[in-house]
Design a protein around this motif. Structure first.
Motif, mmCIF file in Angstrom:
data_model
loop_
_atom_site.group_PDB
_atom_site.id
_atom_site.type_symbol
_atom_site.label_atom_id
_atom_site.label_comp_id
_atom_site.label_asym_id
_atom_site.label_seq_id
_atom_site.Cartn_x
_atom_site.Cartn_y
_atom_site.Cartn_z
ATOM 1 N N ILE A 194 0.820 -1.388 0.108
ATOM 2 C CA ILE A 194 0.152 0.051 -0.037
ATOM 3 C C ILE A 194 1.043 1.321 0.062
ATOM 4 O O ILE A 194 2.004 1.298 0.623
ATOM 5 C CB ILE A 194 -0.795 0.088 1.284
ATOM 6 N N HIS A 195 0.638 2.262 -0.807
ATOM 7 C CA HIS A 195 1.403 3.307 -0.694
ATOM 8 C C HIS A 195 0.697 4.551 -1.583
ATOM 9 O O HIS A 195 -0.439 4.156 -2.015
ATOM 10 C CB HIS A 195 2.721 3.217 -1.665
ATOM 11 N N ASP A 196 0.902 5.704 -1.121
ATOM 12 C CA ASP A 196 0.163 7.031 -1.778
ATOM 13 C C ASP A 196 0.819 7.022 -3.336
ATOM 14 O O ASP A 196 1.653 6.532 -3.782
ATOM 15 C CB ASP A 196 0.644 8.183 -0.858
ATOM 16 N N ALA A 197 0.026 7.698 -4.059
ATOM 17 C CA ALA A 197 0.392 7.932 -5.444
ATOM 18 C C ALA A 197 -0.058 9.089 -5.943
ATOM 19 O O ALA A 197 -1.097 9.562 -6.307
ATOM 20 C CB ALA A 197 -0.364 6.852 -6.362
ATOM 21 N N SER A 198 1.073 10.040 -5.810
ATOM 22 C CA SER A 198 0.932 11.368 -6.207
ATOM 23 C C SER A 198 0.671 11.873 -7.610
ATOM 24 O O SER A 198 0.195 12.935 -7.999
ATOM 25 C CB SER A 198 2.040 12.350 -5.560
ATOM 26 N N TRP A 199 0.893 10.992 -8.388
ATOM 27 C CA TRP A 199 0.668 11.237 -9.927
ATOM 28 C C TRP A 199 -0.654 10.956 -10.136
ATOM 29 O O TRP A 199 -0.841 11.190 -11.548
ATOM 30 C CB TRP A 199 1.621 10.131 -10.657
ATOM 31 N N ARG A 200 -1.440 10.380 -9.276
ATOM 32 C CA ARG A 200 -3.049 9.936 -9.683
ATOM 33 C C ARG A 200 -3.676 11.216 -9.156
ATOM 34 O O ARG A 200 -3.580 11.671 -8.051
ATOM 35 C CB ARG A 200 -3.202 8.781 -8.966
ATOM 36 N N ASP A 201 -4.766 11.854 -9.895
ATOM 37 C CA ASP A 201 -5.633 12.600 -9.141
ATOM 38 C C ASP A 201 -7.087 11.995 -9.188
ATOM 39 O O ASP A 201 -8.275 12.384 -8.569
ATOM 40 C CB ASP A 201 -5.624 13.875 -10.215
ATOM 41 N N LYS A 202 -7.131 10.685 -9.570
ATOM 42 C CA LYS A 202 -8.633 10.161 -9.516
ATOM 43 C C LYS A 202 -8.245 8.567 -8.932
ATOM 44 O O LYS A 202 -7.141 7.742 -9.422
ATOM 45 C CB LYS A 202 -9.403 9.830 -10.645
ATOM 46 N N PHE A 203 -8.893 8.052 -8.101
ATOM 47 C CA PHE A 203 -9.147 6.559 -7.704
ATOM 48 C C PHE A 203 -10.415 5.943 -7.641
ATOM 49 O O PHE A 203 -11.241 6.649 -7.673
ATOM 50 C CB PHE A 203 -8.603 6.728 -6.348
ATOM 51 N N GLY A 204 -10.360 4.699 -7.629
ATOM 52 C CA GLY A 204 -11.596 3.868 -7.633
ATOM 53 C C GLY A 204 -12.316 3.651 -9.036
ATOM 54 O O GLY A 204 -11.458 3.865 -10.021
ATOM 55 N N GLY A 205 -13.345 3.177 -9.084
ATOM 56 C CA GLY A 205 -14.026 3.092 -10.414
ATOM 57 C C GLY A 205 -13.350 1.835 -11.102
ATOM 58 O O GLY A 205 -13.082 0.503 -10.569
ATOM 59 N N VAL A 206 -13.290 2.024 -12.370
ATOM 60 C CA VAL A 206 -12.735 0.663 -13.335
ATOM 61 C C VAL A 206 -11.463 1.323 -13.662
ATOM 62 O O VAL A 206 -10.972 0.570 -14.718
ATOM 63 C CB VAL A 206 -13.668 0.586 -14.437
ATOM 64 N N LEU A 207 -10.572 2.208 -13.028
ATOM 65 C CA LEU A 207 -9.418 2.792 -13.555
ATOM 66 C C LEU A 207 -8.490 1.421 -13.558
ATOM 67 O O LEU A 207 -7.564 1.456 -14.236
ATOM 68 C CB LEU A 207 -8.961 3.653 -12.609
ATOM 69 N N TYR A 208 -8.422 0.342 -12.851
ATOM 70 C CA TYR A 208 -7.633 -0.570 -12.715
ATOM 71 C C TYR A 208 -7.422 -1.502 -13.707
ATOM 72 O O TYR A 208 -6.536 -1.969 -13.920
ATOM 73 C CB TYR A 208 -7.870 -1.415 -11.296
ATOM 74 N N LYS A 209 -8.584 -1.552 -14.697
ATOM 75 C CA LYS A 209 -8.739 -2.535 -15.552
ATOM 76 C C LYS A 209 -7.742 -2.278 -16.644
ATOM 77 O O LYS A 209 -7.321 -3.156 -17.299
ATOM 78 C CB LYS A 209 -10.294 -2.629 -16.020
ATOM 79 N N ALA A 210 -7.657 -1.022 -17.051
ATOM 80 C CA ALA A 210 -6.651 -0.594 -18.318
ATOM 81 C C ALA A 210 -5.412 0.110 -17.482
ATOM 82 O O ALA A 210 -4.328 0.178 -18.274
ATOM 83 C CB ALA A 210 -7.343 0.180 -19.208
#
Length: 469
Positions: free
Chosen positions: A423-439
């Protein structure tokens, strides 16, 4: 007075004459007896003479010839065996005969009639073993047919052994048996027949094979005491509220004792016991029932979290404890531990990650500390997909740089739980959740918002379960 003096002078002379006369008569009598007996022994055997243990005392040679011929017709050898068994070999069955070549007369001629007195003290010339003839093949057949060689009746001797009881080990008496050496018996029969002996006791000739160790042997007693020391051991294993007792009722099955009372500790049996113990109390990768934050009961298996007994070390500890005869209470040695014992070894402090819902919750002592949407591993590849299962926080690190094939990502909070996945923070992301992980998912890690990663980091300890489903 004169008369009295004369009497005292004559009396000693008469007494002297009487003594001398008595001595002469005694000597004469002895001489007569000596020569009379010498004349007698010119034709008769010395008193006490024996031929093949048969008395020929005072007999003439002719009578002895007849006597010995008659005796050999009646000859039978009695063989005394164990269990009160007696068997016979008769002379007529083996063609037994004396070698009548003048041996008896030669024996008589050696007895000097004038030395009959010394013969009383020297029996060398009063004993004789007469030569005999017999059919050796018939004799061997008779010996072979003795019941002591009947294989159906043979009982093999056995050393003392051991039996485990509720009161520990006791010694089982040896089996004497009835097996022996045919060569020993055959040689003894030959010797007895040759000497005219009529009895052979198989015990006396050491025919029987004896057990090497009896119930009184020091080694047997020492082995029994050693076994009883072993089974007096007691190990009480504790698994939280549960206990497993290892005592003599199981330990006694882990030894073998050979014919020489040598004890072998069968470590394979200890291995089996430890395998059973581990299968009961190891929880790594086992399927557990988990109540998710949505209230749904989920069965989750796999992962690295849980109890794992160090079987190799524990086997050696068990053997050592048993050999020392100790009684102890202990936890087993572990490769890995969990927070709690029992079916619910996750407890109420854990991180919950819903991979399909892309959400994370962190509970501490049953209280929700933080939650938030996340982005897990890219679902398009097995190499990058975040695996399901129950894991644990291995350690936590501030300001780490995560490196992989073609990337190097600095993070503020790093909490690995599955090798290079964490588990870690991800400063390069501005959105989390949804279906982002699929692609557009991660390489397998759980990318979290800064505040979520920070809160988890500040409130969690290494070893805390991470539930991924």
């Amino acid at each position: 007075m004169e008369t009295e003096v004369a009497k005292s002078t004559i009396s000693p002379m008469k007494k002297h004459k009487k003594i001398v006369l008595g001595i002469i008569i005694s000597i004469s009598t002895l001489i007569i007896i000596y020569f009379g007996m010498a004349i007698y022994f010119m034709n008769h055997f010395y008193f006490g003479s024996e031929i093949n243990s048969i008395s020929v005392s005072g007999k003439i040679v002719g009578d002895v010839n007849e006597q010995m011929a008659s005796e050999i017709q009646k000859y039978q050898l009695n063989i005394k065996e164990r269990g009160g068994i007696n068997e016979q070999i008769r002379g007529e069955d083996i063609g037994l005969k004396y070698d009548m070549s003048g041996e008896f007369k030669e024996f008589k001629d050696k007895q000097n009639p004038f030395k009959w007195i010394s013969a009383v003290f020297n029996i060398k010339d009063s004993k004789m073993i007469a030569g005999v003839k017999y059919d050796k093949n018939l004799l061997k057949e008779k010996v072979d047919k003795l019941s002591c060689f009947d294989s159906s009746k043979a009982i093999e001797p056995k050393n003392a052994s051991y039996k485990y009881t509720d009161n520990g080990y006791v010694i089982v008496d040896e089996v004497i048996g009835n097996m022996g050496s045919k060569d020993t018996l055959y040689d003894s029969v030959l010797d007895a027949v040759s000497k005219g002996e009529t009895t052979i006791d198989l015990e006396t000739i050491n025919y029987y094979v004896k057990p090497q160790y009896t119930s009184k042997s020091p080694k047997v007693l020492a082995t029994r005491d050693m076994l009883n020391k072993y089974v007096s051991s007691k190990i009480t294993y504790t698994f939280g509220k549960d206990k497993e007792v290892l005592d003599g009722s199981k330990i006694n099955k882990w030894f073998t004792v050979d014919e020489n009372s040598e004890v072998t500790f069968n470590e394979s049996e200890v291995q089996i016991y430890m395998d059973v113990l581990a299968s009961e109390y190891n929880s790594v990768a086992k399927t557990r029932s988990f109540v998710s934050s949505s209230g749904k009961v989920i069965n989750i298996g796999g992962g690295t979290y849980g109890w794992a007994i160090n079987k190799v070390k524990e086997i050696q500890d068990v053997i050592s404890t048993i050999k020392e005869g100790k009684s102890i209470e202990k936890e087993p040695a572990y490769y890995q531990t969990a927070l709690y014992h029992g079916k619910d070894d996750i407890g109420n402090t854990y991180v919950e990650i819903d991979l399909s819902g892309q959400h994370l919750w962190f509970y501490k002592n049953g209280t929700l500390i933080t939650q938030g949407d996340v982005v897990t591993g890219n679902d398009g590849s097995d190499k990058t997909r975040t695996p399901m299962g129950i894991y644990q926080i291995n350690y936590k690190e501030r300001n780490a740089t995560l490196k992989g094939e073609g990337y190097a990502s600095p993070v503020h909070y790093w909490l690995p739980f599955n090798g290079g996945i964490g588990i870690h923070d991800a400063s390069w992301r501005d959105k989390f959740g949804g279906v982002l992980y699929k692609a557009g998912g991660s390489h397998g890690c759980v990318n979290s918002p800064y505040n979520v990663a920070k809160t988890v980091y500040e409130n969690i300890e290494a070893g805390t379960p991470v539930v991924c489903y």
